[in-house]
Design a protein around this motif. Structure first.
Motif: not given
Lengths: 386, 445, 224
Positions: A17, C93-98, A383, A292, A295, A13
């Protein structure tokens, strides 16, 4: 197992992307590994070809008189040393060859000295038809000689300022011969310093009818049977010596070594530049994905686990690049061998391992710096967007 | 020198104790005590055996026991795989035994007796004094104490299942045995496989199932030829050798995860699952190590560190009467119990033979070739001679008797001055034997 | 009163000379909803990071759920975070590609093993059953924040931290998110610590503390 499958999904994924960057990295890796593969295949098949040609052409057995001195490596007889030259009887050699039943191409040689304008010239009597067949690498400027003609080695021609069309009068022990030069020959070997004329003419000029100093044989056999042939022939020719020769085309081997060195250097340069471009791209990616990473760490991923994800990306890239590189490299090598050597390279499956290894190595090596960055990254600061 | 030879054996003894302690972690002290006692018993037993039946018999017994243990591992592996792939499997008789409280002691005792016996076999037969035995037992005891200490330092999560324990112990025992050419199992195993394949194909020829006909393409002959190669024995042996541990690995891999459906909270459920997967992975560690030890044993068996006594043949001449006389004393002492090789040439023919004083004090003169194999000759090691071609061991006692891979005997007479052999007989025997084997070999290919 | 889930004693965090959090003594009983108020730079985020095991204090003691966070190694802290804490960020902060489900599964992956069915039901629980396969870019702010909530509670944490979870949301979404949190808390009985500068959001809690320049200046208990 589910964890592992999930990891793979995650990696794919992430790669999908960033299509542009993934494509760039894949191209770089595939290019580098395909180049390494192609050059590897080319040099491998070239080496094989040269070995084959060395085996195909050139004498592999020589017959010399028992008492003559022969130094195979540096080539030929030294007439200054041998005070009483010994000779082979042409008839005897022919008989022995017929009796032994060897299938061999042969060429007869007689070396001697002829006098020309106060100087002694080393001359060799040969059958030009045999020469053309057995020594295809001789390069001739002019034409092959007819009766009463001669060819001169290129070194000798330069030294004596001879050119095609000149006429020489050579004085032998028995006769004097008048010869017209029909061409200049160069082989890159000792032949360049010799003067060649037809065998019977030289035999007459020297008064050595039916005598030879050297017979070169090309037995179409490899390995053990060559030794056996030599042995069989030797037993039939008690007064002569039959030697095995590794008539290595020294020139082509030297050339091959140089080409290989060049290829090696080109590959090294390409690999280094590809490696650094991978490293650059990887570090920008990691910089961009700082949030990311932060996170993932904040969610409870240990430093190792997060690093594993990014290593996974590098490995997937490396494997894909390696596979593409192998396919591409095979095509390139086919192209090179077709255009340059006008023959087709063989498909060598185990080179897939090499291209895979090159690509993986590059991908992982380029990721070392970024990986350290991933490992060290502080989740709080990343973050916050610092 | 002997001590150096014993180091790998003692090392594997240490490994055995370590894995036993971890495998029976509930009974550390009884296991350790039984280990020492069992080892001592094994040493004494093997010593008594070697003393009362010198020669092949006692080695054969020890080797048989080791082979039995290997077969037992096969059984365990198959049972483990069967049990872990099919749930309804409770009627396994051995299960009762495995769960019994005295099982740990019995297992440890058996293992250490075998280990002790193998170690004793490594001692030189005649020089194995009481003192050496005591030292050996003492060393084993110290190693047990060391293992007790070392076991505490291993990570607590490293658990050993019963099949894995079996695999590790058998691997280490086989490794110990592989250092002795007479206890070694792998080489005889691959030899047996090779001979079996050979006979099998031969039977097919006999029964005309493979028609000896022009219709058979040459490449087919190529495949049939493969069955005669040395590779068959080696690879077949490899398969038999490694399969049990691989089966055990598979059985652990196929172990079902605990049922977690009854746990309502998702996080707890997943955590249990993850822990179970991790534990299962850790249980793979010991069998994987056992696999490595098996490989090491196979390697040592294929490239034994034993040095063969292999003198270069001394050329001899026949007297005008056509007799080869080899003096008993002189440059070469014939009576030292070693193999002495000679080379006799006559015209274009030659024959290689050796003279040996066997343990019963009688001379024997044999060709340096047997009736079966290619004449690669023999070497001598520890009370046996070995055929270099097929790696068969021939006890010194039976050298001089015809048959099989034994060296082909040649008639001779012993007189006061030495051994007398008829030169013509020698040349003819060599000619007949070697030509015959050569023809068979060519025909086989 | 329930036993304390968070116990701090002289908790201090300074960056060089700047002291972001002056010695703080605080006890949070299990199950409480604590709102932390103060304007930016008052040390409220620092406090939250310390409690969530993302940062280490420079002095003082900090016990969360009986675990002394000062004694934990870097990996130990990570293990603490994944098993004990759920965090909701202002920036999502969500993972953009998921996809939404995969974002939830990522939390499961770090915790133990991913389980898609469970992740789905968690999203259904926050009312996103119809947007499982959408990427964060295709979701509204409120929906994104609800994905974050699903992700934060998927591992059944004892402690839920919110760093201005409604800071980017309009009033309607804010109410929706807060209602959701309240419902979930009633079911799962986790402790909530919510950092905010919105007085209205703070009133959802049981207790509010006010930080100013790293010092606890005021404490207020809600009547409800």
């Amino acid at each position: 197992m589910q964890r592992r499958r999930w990891l793979l999904q995650l990696v794919l994924r992430a790669l999908a992307h960033r299509k542009g960057r993934t494509a760039l990295l894949l191209t770089v890796l595939a290019m580098a590994s395909s180049l390494a593969t192609a050059l590897g295949i080319v040099s491998y098949s070239m080496e094989k070809r040269v070995a084959e040609e060395v085996r195909k052409y050139g004498a592999n057995l020589i017959v010399i008189p028992e008492s003559a001195r022969l130094d195979v490596g540096s080539g030929g007889l030294n007439f200054g040393v041998v005070s009483e030259p010994a000779y082979l009887q042409q008839r005897q050699v022919e008989d022995a060859l017929t009796k032994s039943g060897l299938k061999a191409e042969r060429s007869y040689h007689l070396r001697g000295v002829l006098h020309w304008k106060d100087a002694d010239l080393m001359v060799e009597g040969v059958n030009f038809a045999d020469i053309r067949r057995l020594f295809p690498w001789w390069q001739l400027k002019g034409t092959w000689p007819m009766a009463g003609e001669t060819v001169v080695g290129s070194d000798l021609a330069t030294r004596l300022k001879l050119k095609a069309g000149d006429t020489l009068e050579l004085v032998g022990k028995a006769q004097t011969v008048k010869l017209r030069i029909s061409g200049i020959v160069s082989s890159g070997g000792e032949e360049d310093g010799l003067l060649f004329l037809a065998l019977p003419e030289l035999q007459q000029a020297l008064g050595l009818d039916g005598q030879l100093t050297l017979v070169r044989l090309m037995v179409t056999a490899g390995g053990d049977s060559l030794k056996k042939s030599a042995f069989a022939l030797q037993s039939l020719l008690p007064t002569a010596k039959v030697n095995e020769v590794r008539q290595t085309a020294r020139t082509s081997e030297g050339l091959l070594a140089k080409v290989k060195l060049l290829m090696f250097m080109v590959t090294a340069v390409v690999l280094v530049s590809a490696g650094s471009s991978v490293a650059g791209t990887m570090s920008t990616t990691v910089l961009e994905r700082g949030k990311e990473i932060g996170l993932m760490k904040a969610m409870g991923g240990t430093r190792w686990e997060v690093m594993l994800i990014f290593c996974g990306e590098a490995v997937v890239l490396g494997v894909l690049g390696g596979v593409a590189g192998y396919l591409f490299g095979t095509v390139i090598s086919q192209f090179i061998t077709k255009t340059v050597f006008s023959s087709s390279a063989e498909l060598i499956p185990w080179f897939a391992g090499i291209s895979l290894g090159v690509s993986l190595f590059l991908a992982l090596l380029g990721s070392v710096g970024p990986m350290i960055a991933v490992f060290k990254l502080d989740p709080v600061r990343s973050l916050r967007g610092e | 020198m002997v001590a150096v030879k014993l180091i790998p054996l003692l090392f594997s003894w240490f490994g055995i104790v370590l894995v036993l302690l971890r495998g029976f972690s509930g009974r550390r002290v009884p296991v350790a005590a039984t280990g020492v006692v069992g080892f001592a018993l094994g040493v004494v037993g093997a010593f008594a055996l070697l003393r009362s039946y010198p020669g092949e018999l006692s080695f054969g017994i020890v080797r048989g026991v080791v082979a039995g243990v290997f077969l037992l591992l096969w059984g365990t592996a198959v049972a483990a795989l069967y049990r872990n792939t099919m749930r309804e499997f409770h009627v396994f008789q051995g299960e009762k035994l495995v769960n019994a409280s005295f099982y740990a002691v019995i297992f440890t005792c058996t293992t250490s007796i075998i280990a002790g016996a193998v170690c004793t076999c490594r001692l030189p037969v005649t020089g194995g004094t009481i003192l050496a035995l005591l030292l050996l037992v003492l060393a084993a005891g110290i190693l047990v104490l060391a293992a007790l200490a070392a076991e505490k330092m291993l990570p607590a999560s490293l658990t050993v299942s019963q099949p894995a324990l079996m695999a590790a112990v058998v691997a280490l025992l086989l490794f110990s045995a592989s250092s002795l050419i007479r206890l070694d199992l792998f080489s005889p195993l691959s030899m047996k496989v090779m001979k079996f394949a050979h006979d099998f194909v031969h039977q097919f020829f006999e029964s005309m199932l493979i028609p000896d006909h022009l219709f058979i393409r040459t490449y087919l002959w190529g495949y049939i030829g493969l069955l005669f190669g040395n590779g068959v024995g080696f690879w077949g042996g490899m398969i038999i050798w490694f399969t049990p541990v691989v089966l055990i690995l598979l059985s652990i891999r196929f172990e079902l995860l605990p049922s977690v459906a009854h746990i309502r909270q998702g996080a707890k459920r997943r955590k249990l699952l993850a822990a179970a997967i991790r534990e299962r992975r850790i249980r793979l560690v010991i069998p994987l190590l056992a696999l490595l030890v098996f490989a090491a044993a196979a390697y040592r068996s294929s490239y034994p560190s034993v040095e063969y006594w292999d003198p270069t043949p001394v050329p001899v001449l026949a007297s005008p009467a056509g007799e080869i006389v080899i003096p008993k004393q002189g440059e070469i002492n014939l009576e030292d119990g070693k193999l002495h090789k000679y080379l006799y040439k006559q015209g274009g023919k030659e024959a290689r033979f050796f003279v040996l004083l066997n343990p019963s004090g009688e001379f024997t003169v044999d060709l340096d070739a047997c009736a079966i194999c290619k004449p690669d000759g023999y070497g001598q090691a520890e009370g046996t001679v070995i055929c270099y071609y097929c790696k068969t061991l021939i006890p010194l006692e039976t050298v001089g008797k015809p048959g099989g891979c034994n060296p082909v005997p040649v008639p001779f007479t012993v007189k006061a001055d030495g051994v007398h052999i008829d030169a013509l007989t020698m040349i003819n025997t060599w000619g007949n034997t070697v030509q015959a084997t050569a023809r068979i070999k060519e025909g086989g290919k | 009163m329930a036993p304390a889930i968070i116990e701090t004693n002289g908790l201090t965090r300074s960056y060089g000379d700047i002291c972001a959090l002056k010695p703080l003594d605080l006890q949070v009983p299990e199950g409480e909803w604590l709102s932390v108020m103060g304007h930016s730079g008052s040390g409220k985020s620092t406090f939250m990071n310390l409690v969530g095991g993302l940062d280490r204090p420079t002095a003082g003691s900090l016990k969360v759920g009986g675990e002394d966070l000062l004694m934990l190694s870097e990996d130990g802290l990570a293990r603490f975070r994944r098993e004990f804490v759920g965090i909701i960020f202002q920036q999502h902060h969500l993972v953009p590609y998921l996809t939404a489900v995969e974002n939830v599964m990522l939390a499961q992956y770090f915790h133990s093993v991913p389980d898609e069915a469970e992740a789905r039901s968690a999203l259904e629980r926050v009312g996103l059953g119809h947007r499982l396969k959408n990427r964060p870019g295709e979701l509204s702010g409120g929906e994104q924040q609800r994905v974050c909530i699903a992700r934060a509670i998927i591992n059944s944490p004892k402690l839920l931290l919110g760093d201005e979870p409604t800071g980017n949301l309009d009033h309607k979404s804010t109410v929706m998110v807060m209602e959701l949190l309240k419902e979930l808390r009633a079911e799962e009985r986790f402790t909530v610590i919510m950092v905010t500068h919105n007085q209205e959001v703070a009133t959802w809690g049981d207790r509010t503390i006010y930080l100013d320049d790293g010092v606890l200046v005021r404490e207020e208990r809600m009547r409800s």
